[in-house]
Design a protein around this motif. Sequence first.
Motif, PDB file in Angstrom:
ATOM      1  N   VAL A 225     -51.477  10.401   2.812  1.00 16.59           N
ATOM      2  CA  VAL A 225     -52.510  10.332   3.679  1.00 16.59           C
ATOM      3  C   VAL A 225     -53.538  11.606   4.004  1.00 16.59           C
ATOM      4  O   VAL A 225     -54.694  11.470   3.893  1.00 16.59           O
ATOM      5  CB  VAL A 225     -51.986   9.888   5.096  1.00 16.59           C
ATOM      6  N   ALA A 226     -52.640  12.695   3.992  1.00 18.90           N
ATOM      7  CA  ALA A 226     -53.522  14.083   4.380  1.00 18.90           C
ATOM      8  C   ALA A 226     -54.387  14.485   3.329  1.00 18.90           C
ATOM      9  O   ALA A 226     -55.533  15.128   3.478  1.00 18.90           O
ATOM     10  CB  ALA A 226     -52.439  14.999   4.598  1.00 18.90           C
ATOM     11  N   VAL A 227     -54.066  13.899   2.006  1.00 18.82           N
ATOM     12  CA  VAL A 227     -54.896  14.490   1.001  1.00 18.82           C
ATOM     13  C   VAL A 227     -55.900  13.435   0.552  1.00 18.82           C
ATOM     14  O   VAL A 227     -56.776  13.560  -0.223  1.00 18.82           O
ATOM     15  CB  VAL A 227     -54.248  14.886  -0.421  1.00 18.82           C
ATOM     16  N   GLY A 228     -56.026  12.128   1.326  1.00 21.54           N
ATOM     17  CA  GLY A 228     -56.864  11.109   1.012  1.00 21.54           C
ATOM     18  C   GLY A 228     -56.342  10.041  -0.176  1.00 21.54           C
ATOM     19  O   GLY A 228     -57.276   9.377  -0.358  1.00 21.54           O
ATOM     20  N   ALA A 229     -55.294   9.999  -0.511  1.00 21.43           N
ATOM     21  CA  ALA A 229     -54.675   9.408  -1.381  1.00 21.43           C
ATOM     22  C   ALA A 229     -54.576   7.867  -0.846  1.00 21.43           C
ATOM     23  O   ALA A 229     -54.258   7.130  -1.586  1.00 21.43           O
ATOM     24  CB  ALA A 229     -53.571   9.872  -2.364  1.00 21.43           C
ATOM     25  N   GLN A 230     -54.356   7.866   0.202  1.00 21.04           N
ATOM     26  CA  GLN A 230     -54.004   6.944   1.004  1.00 21.04           C
ATOM     27  C   GLN A 230     -54.819   6.667   2.520  1.00 21.04           C
ATOM     28  O   GLN A 230     -55.100   7.842   2.949  1.00 21.04           O
ATOM     29  CB  GLN A 230     -52.617   6.703   1.642  1.00 21.04           C
ATOM     30  N   PRO A 231     -55.187   5.585   3.037  1.00 26.43           N
ATOM     31  CA  PRO A 231     -56.105   5.334   4.051  1.00 26.43           C
ATOM     32  C   PRO A 231     -55.273   6.034   5.270  1.00 26.43           C
ATOM     33  O   PRO A 231     -54.060   5.817   5.473  1.00 26.43           O
ATOM     34  CB  PRO A 231     -56.080   4.081   4.303  1.00 26.43           C
ATOM     35  N   MET A 232     -56.144   6.360   6.335  1.00 27.62           N
ATOM     36  CA  MET A 232     -55.490   6.860   7.626  1.00 27.62           C
ATOM     37  C   MET A 232     -54.790   5.582   8.133  1.00 27.62           C
ATOM     38  O   MET A 232     -55.277   4.350   8.281  1.00 27.62           O
ATOM     39  CB  MET A 232     -56.529   7.254   8.434  1.00 27.62           C
ATOM     40  N   PRO A 233     -53.402   5.685   8.860  1.00 25.39           N
ATOM     41  CA  PRO A 233     -53.135   4.860   9.655  1.00 25.39           C
ATOM     42  C   PRO A 233     -53.489   4.265  10.859  1.00 25.39           C
ATOM     43  O   PRO A 233     -54.425   5.119  11.288  1.00 25.39           O
ATOM     44  CB  PRO A 233     -51.398   5.307   9.917  1.00 25.39           C
ATOM     45  N   THR A 234     -53.489   3.301  11.272  1.00 25.58           N
ATOM     46  CA  THR A 234     -54.007   2.604  12.630  1.00 25.58           C
ATOM     47  C   THR A 234     -52.952   2.339  13.803  1.00 25.58           C
ATOM     48  O   THR A 234     -53.301   2.037  14.908  1.00 25.58           O
ATOM     49  CB  THR A 234     -54.726   1.512  12.443  1.00 25.58           C
ATOM     50  N   TRP A 235     -51.703   2.307  13.303  1.00 23.45           N
ATOM     51  CA  TRP A 235     -50.715   1.901  14.286  1.00 23.45           C
ATOM     52  C   TRP A 235     -50.571   3.168  15.312  1.00 23.45           C
ATOM     53  O   TRP A 235     -50.655   4.219  15.146  1.00 23.45           O
ATOM     54  CB  TRP A 235     -49.497   2.062  13.674  1.00 23.45           C
ATOM     55  N   ARG A 236     -50.718   2.708  16.695  1.00 22.78           N
ATOM     56  CA  ARG A 236     -50.396   3.420  17.846  1.00 22.78           C
ATOM     57  C   ARG A 236     -49.317   3.106  18.770  1.00 22.78           C
ATOM     58  O   ARG A 236     -49.460   3.326  19.890  1.00 22.78           O
ATOM     59  CB  ARG A 236     -51.961   3.754  18.570  1.00 22.78           C
ATOM     60  N   GLY A 237     -48.166   2.754  18.189  1.00 21.89           N
ATOM     61  CA  GLY A 237     -47.151   2.084  19.017  1.00 21.89           C
ATOM     62  C   GLY A 237     -47.359   0.716  19.142  1.00 21.89           C
ATOM     63  O   GLY A 237     -48.078   0.112  18.707  1.00 21.89           O
ATOM     64  N   GLY A 238     -46.001   0.002  19.532  1.00 24.19           N
ATOM     65  CA  GLY A 238     -45.882  -1.326  19.568  1.00 24.19           C
ATOM     66  C   GLY A 238     -45.314  -1.743  18.356  1.00 24.19           C
ATOM     67  O   GLY A 238     -45.186  -0.951  17.336  1.00 24.19           O
ATOM     68  N   PRO A 239     -44.884  -2.906  18.137  1.00 14.86           N
ATOM     69  CA  PRO A 239     -44.506  -3.452  16.778  1.00 14.86           C
ATOM     70  C   PRO A 239     -45.222  -3.244  15.618  1.00 14.86           C
ATOM     71  O   PRO A 239     -46.498  -3.148  15.885  1.00 14.86           O
ATOM     72  CB  PRO A 239     -44.168  -5.076  17.113  1.00 14.86           C
ATOM     73  N   ALA A 240     -44.768  -2.963  14.695  1.00 11.59           N
ATOM     74  CA  ALA A 240     -45.614  -2.628  13.154  1.00 11.59           C
ATOM     75  C   ALA A 240     -45.926  -3.784  12.841  1.00 11.59           C
ATOM     76  O   ALA A 240     -45.651  -4.983  13.086  1.00 11.59           O
ATOM     77  CB  ALA A 240     -44.649  -1.886  12.226  1.00 11.59           C
ATOM     78  N   LYS A 241     -47.273  -3.962  12.353  1.00  8.35           N
ATOM     79  CA  LYS A 241     -47.936  -5.202  11.950  1.00  8.35           C
ATOM     80  C   LYS A 241     -47.851  -4.785  10.408  1.00  8.35           C
ATOM     81  O   LYS A 241     -48.621  -4.342   9.723  1.00  8.35           O
ATOM     82  CB  LYS A 241     -49.199  -5.353  12.421  1.00  8.35           C
ATOM     83  N   SER A 242     -46.892  -6.102   9.629  1.00 15.81           N
ATOM     84  CA  SER A 242     -47.071  -5.625   7.980  1.00 15.81           C
ATOM     85  C   SER A 242     -48.227  -6.382   7.545  1.00 15.81           C
ATOM     86  O   SER A 242     -48.708  -7.373   8.073  1.00 15.81           O
ATOM     87  CB  SER A 242     -45.954  -6.445   7.848  1.00 15.81           C
TER      88      SER A 242
END
Length: 242
Positions: A225-242
């Motif tokens: 994520v830090a080097v841009g190889a994966q998109p930024m996460p959007t999870w901010r708490g609560g159950p993970a959404k697969s």
Amino acid sequence: MKHVGVLAHSTEGAALCFLTFCQEGFRRLGRNEHPDVTLDYIAFGYSMPAWEAGDYGPIRATLSVSVHRLARAGADFFVCPDNTAHLALEEPGEDLALPGLHIAEVVAGQAARDRRQRVGVLGTRYLMDGPLYPRVFGAHGITAELPGDEDRRVINEIIFDELINGVFTDSSRQEYVRVIERLAVRGCDAVALVCTEIPLLVTPEVSPLPTLDSTRLLARGAFDVAVGAQPMPTWRGGPAKS
């Protein structure tokens, strides 16, 4: 490059995550180079009474303080190298100050890419008794297989009496190998090491099953994520959404 924040909740696992993240930079970017990283750690001992009481709300509040401090330090997103802490991070509450990578999603994603079908789960008793990994693995079409009651007790006891204190013994390693052997007999095709200290005790060469090292998988996911190889996460708490 993005600035990653490490939300620590236990010492050895957080240290391993930090080291792995930096070493990934040395390997992929060049000597002594890696994206910016900040670690924040409120000693987990202060949260143990709440863990024992099964009251995860106060633990989430404590963890959220660390996330706020990481945000003020300039982090763009966070990772929490503590699987059990995600039980508290999934509690209802205000959005965390930063988006984060959900460790169970990272582990399940790798298991799916490896085409695993039945994965043994080793972690704290809070985690093994809880719904997190069966739910997240299930969303990826993977069955989570849990050790029996006595094996869970042994696994948990070693974690809290030894691993989190930096103690790694041959006798405890043999106990974990015995548990993994039993999971293999029950049809598991891999084992998820989802207390972040376990990979320091059970290495791939001694495990009877292929391992899913939650600590290093999370660190490498953070690097991507830090080097841009994966998109930024959007999870901010609560159950993970697969």
